[in-house]
Enzyme design. Structure first.
Site, mmCIF file in Angstrom:
data_model
loop_
_atom_site.group_PDB
_atom_site.id
_atom_site.type_symbol
_atom_site.label_atom_id
_atom_site.label_comp_id
_atom_site.label_asym_id
_atom_site.label_seq_id
_atom_site.Cartn_x
_atom_site.Cartn_y
_atom_site.Cartn_z
ATOM 1 N N GLU A 359 7.391 77.371 13.333
ATOM 2 C CA GLU A 359 8.196 76.746 14.372
ATOM 3 C C GLU A 359 8.705 75.432 13.794
ATOM 4 O O GLU A 359 7.943 74.659 13.220
ATOM 5 C CB GLU A 359 7.348 76.530 15.627
ATOM 6 C CG GLU A 359 8.139 76.173 16.854
ATOM 7 C CD GLU A 359 8.595 74.733 16.884
ATOM 8 O OE1 GLU A 359 9.807 74.499 17.077
ATOM 9 O OE2 GLU A 359 7.751 73.829 16.688
ATOM 10 N N HIS A 360 10.000 75.143 13.961
ATOM 11 C CA HIS A 360 10.654 74.138 13.122
ATOM 12 C C HIS A 360 10.620 72.712 13.664
ATOM 13 O O HIS A 360 10.859 71.755 12.924
ATOM 14 C CB HIS A 360 12.114 74.547 12.912
ATOM 15 C CG HIS A 360 12.677 74.105 11.596
ATOM 16 N ND1 HIS A 360 12.249 72.994 10.905
ATOM 17 C CD2 HIS A 360 13.660 74.638 10.831
ATOM 18 C CE1 HIS A 360 12.944 72.859 9.794
ATOM 19 N NE2 HIS A 360 13.803 73.846 9.725
ATOM 20 N N SER A 361 10.324 72.511 14.953
ATOM 21 C CA SER A 361 10.496 71.169 15.518
ATOM 22 C C SER A 361 9.516 70.151 14.944
ATOM 23 O O SER A 361 9.869 69.000 14.720
ATOM 24 C CB SER A 361 10.357 71.209 17.044
ATOM 25 O OG SER A 361 9.042 71.554 17.430
#
Length: 640
Positions: A359-361
């Site tokens: 997940e990139h955040s």
């Protein structure tokens, strides 16, 4: 048979393990050896003499560029993408921004930055770019393929899953004990001396474990609870948890982990009719509403266990049957056996192939691929269980807890819709892998060319060859030299790459070999300039995003610079990290490509993701042809 295919094809794609890099060809990065000479204990990957976060407080702060310089860079980035008339209009917009609201926003941003010296001006805005976006995480998560274990007998699902999980937990304990080696950008290796060396920001590493992105209306939340001592395991859409750390901080013995995973793999519980994991692939507002419904139906405790789990391990019942099926079969499966909100997950198929989803955040690709590289290395070089290992005789039925969720008709209907949306998305997403074996960075360096600039040129040249256009192209550049720096975006489509691409593709018989070669050097020099500016905190997009975020925080109407001059949609978003993994990510726009690549000494390897049927294969062929042309010119040969 599949293991042989992976070894033959994907091992070639993934190459040899490489050292941490801000960007593979822009910098020559080496490591200072901080490790103790005594071997590490079974619970630790490393025992660094220098604490992991030793350099964190001394990191320089990310500077805010002059507004005039940012506008100059903005116009330079827009010039190759616009007609003369469009560019004149854009010049007026930029001038109006510079002389008006942009000037006021810049002053406020500088003032705000001076009173927030604990962080960078871009840290919050960059986080909001992800957390406020309402699209499915399928558009943003990074999917990574891990190489097979070189010892083929270890590529068995239970062994591989156990060793990967054990190495992950050893990494977690090493990090939290401060025994992980600090990441340092080191240009000139002189033993352990800090000569021409730059420590890198490691603040993102605290979000790796026990972290989940929780959906909310309008904006998601990052939740971290380091007190969680358990892992989440998913199989066949069912969800299980078991403790892997005791109250004294000791890791569960590897053979006990093996026993618990074997218990899960042999569990005869059928797949749930309504698997809630698929909800994490939904639109974020839709998922937020359904998650609230889950809470109201009495599932709070189960969700808390999911959110606080150290990590997620997905065990798939399917075997991978063909190489090109890896994206759907291993990385995504049917969507029911994934929890995309977790900071990262490990995936292991029935036939032993492995991958991961990030997940990139919370962090950037460089962080996750660095972590995965260490986990992979430890799991293959220091496996904790072996083909002859006997699982511990423990009561797994008591230790492993299967999560049961209460669902009403609204949730069941939401799960059905989420599954339909997932199937539609996956059916439209295609991927192609390309191995260009006629040359790599070694030849380019001998010709005093930036290897990365040539790869970027080949992508633009390939798109021009395929569709006759020069399009917005992005290349992320890690700002880890600065405290909480996140990423800068290099606009790699330039007037030089446009001129060069046209010469190679549209005017092949109008230029001599020497003229074409001179254009290659122009592209390389300008690309190096862009990289240098970014490395000094003098890029374009961080500043513009920071100003936009400030305007939005004041409920201020956005200037036409943002509304009329698209700053977010890149037709060719590209990414490269020097690592032993191959990443895949979705395109930014419907007619674009998600491009991941890495450069080896004598090969260039790429993955191309597309939403348009078969276009990924056409683009792959066009990029391959463009690379052939570039190397032909470097060999002083005429283009055919």
């Amino acid at each position: 048979m599949m293991a042989n295919l992976l070894s033959a094809r994907y091992t070639a794609l993934l190459g040899k393990p490489a050292k941490l890099n801000l960007r593979i060809s822009a910098l020559d990065i080496r490591r200072i050896n901080y490790s103790s000479k005594k071997p590490s204990s079974g619970d630790y990957l490393q025992q660094s003499l220098v604490p992991t976060m030793h350099y964190q407080k001394s990191l320089p702060r990310l500077p805010i560029p002059n507004l005039e310089d940012t506008m100059r860079r903005f116009l330079a980035a827009k010039r190759p993408l616009l007609s003369d008339h469009q560019f004149r209009t854009t010049e007026k917009i930029a001038q109006d921004f510079l002389n008006g609201v942009g000037r006021e926003l810049h002053k406020e941003l500088v003032a705000k930055d001076k009173i927030n010296k604990h962080t960078s001006y871009i840290s919050g805005p960059w986080l909001d770019i992800y957390l406020k976006n309402r699209k499915s995480l399928l558009h943003f998560n990074i999917f990574v393929l891990l190489r097979p274990d070189p010892k083929t007998e270890y590529n068995q699902q239970l062994l591989r899953a156990t060793n990967l999980l054990c190495s992950t937990l050893r990494y977690m304990k090493t990090l939290r004990a401060g025994l992980l080696e600090p990441n340092v950008l080191h240009f000139q290796p002189y033993g352990a001396q800090m000569v021409d060396a730059y420590p890198l920001d490691m603040s993102q590493y605290h979000r790796v474990f026990n972290t989940t992105r929780i959906p909310g209306q309008g904006r998601d939340e990052l939740f971290t609870n380091e007190k969680g001592r358990h892992v989440l395991v998913m199989r066949n859409g069912n969800m299980y948890v078991f403790d892997v750390v005791d109250r004294d901080g000791n890791l569960l013995k590897p053979t006990e982990i093996q026993a618990h995973l074997n218990y899960i793999l042999t569990d005869l519980t059928p797949a749930p009719a309504f698997p809630i994991g698929i909800l994490t692939s939904e639109n974020r507002d839709v998922w937020a509403e359904l998650r609230d419904k889950l809470v109201n139906c009495g599932n709070t405790d189960n969700l808390r266990l999911v959110d606080s789990a150290a990590c997620c391990l997905c065990l798939d019942d399917a075997s991978i049957k063909k190489g090109d099926d890896m994206l759907h079969s291993l990385l995504l499966a049917n969507g029911c056996n994934r929890w995309l909100d977790k900071s990262f997950s490990l995936h292991v198929s029935k036939s032993g192939e492995a991958g991961s989803c990030m997940e990139h955040s919370w962090g950037d690709g460089m962080t996750m691929t660095d972590i995965l590289g260490k986990i992979y290395k430890d799991s293959t070089e220091q496996p904790q269980v072996h083909p002859g290992s006997v699982a511990a005789a423990v009561d797994s039925a008591s230790a492993v807890h299967q999560l049961q969720f209460n669902l009403d008709s609204v949730l069941k209907n939401g799960i059905k819709k989420a599954k339909n949306n997932f199937d539609l998305h996956v059916s439209q997403l295609s991927i192609d892998f390309m191995i260009f074996g006629k040359g790599g960075k070694e030849t380019m360096k001998k010709n005093n060319l930036s290897p990365d600039s040539m790869a970027q040129l080949a992508f633009q040249m390939g798109f021009l060859r395929m569709r006759g256009q020069t399009v917005p192209t992005s290349e992320p550049f890690s700002m880890a030299r600065f405290k909480h720096g996140r990423l800068e975006i290099i606009p790699s489509a330039t007037t030089y790459t446009k001129q060069c691409s046209n010469a190679f593709v549209c005017q092949r018989d109008q230029h001599s070999v020497q003229q074409l070669k001179a254009m290659l050097y122009q592209c390389s020099r300008y690309h190096r300039q862009l990289v240098k500016e970014a490395s000094m905190g003098q890029g374009l997009y961080c500043h513009l995003y920071g100003l936009r975020d400030l305007a939005l925080s004041k409920d201020q109407e956005l200037h036409s610079l943002y509304t009329d001059c698209d700053l977010d949609g890149f037709t060719l978003p590209t990414s490269t990290v020097a690592t032993s993994v191959l990443a895949v990510f979705a395109p930014d726009v419907p007619d674009g490509f998600g491009v991941h690549y890495f450069l080896q000494d004598n090969a260039i390897n790429c993955s191309f993701a597309s939403y348009q049927a078969d276009s990924h294969k056409d683009f792959s062929r066009c990029v391959n042809k463009s690379l052939e042309d570039i190397f032909t010119v470097l060999e002083e040969k005429t283009l055919s």
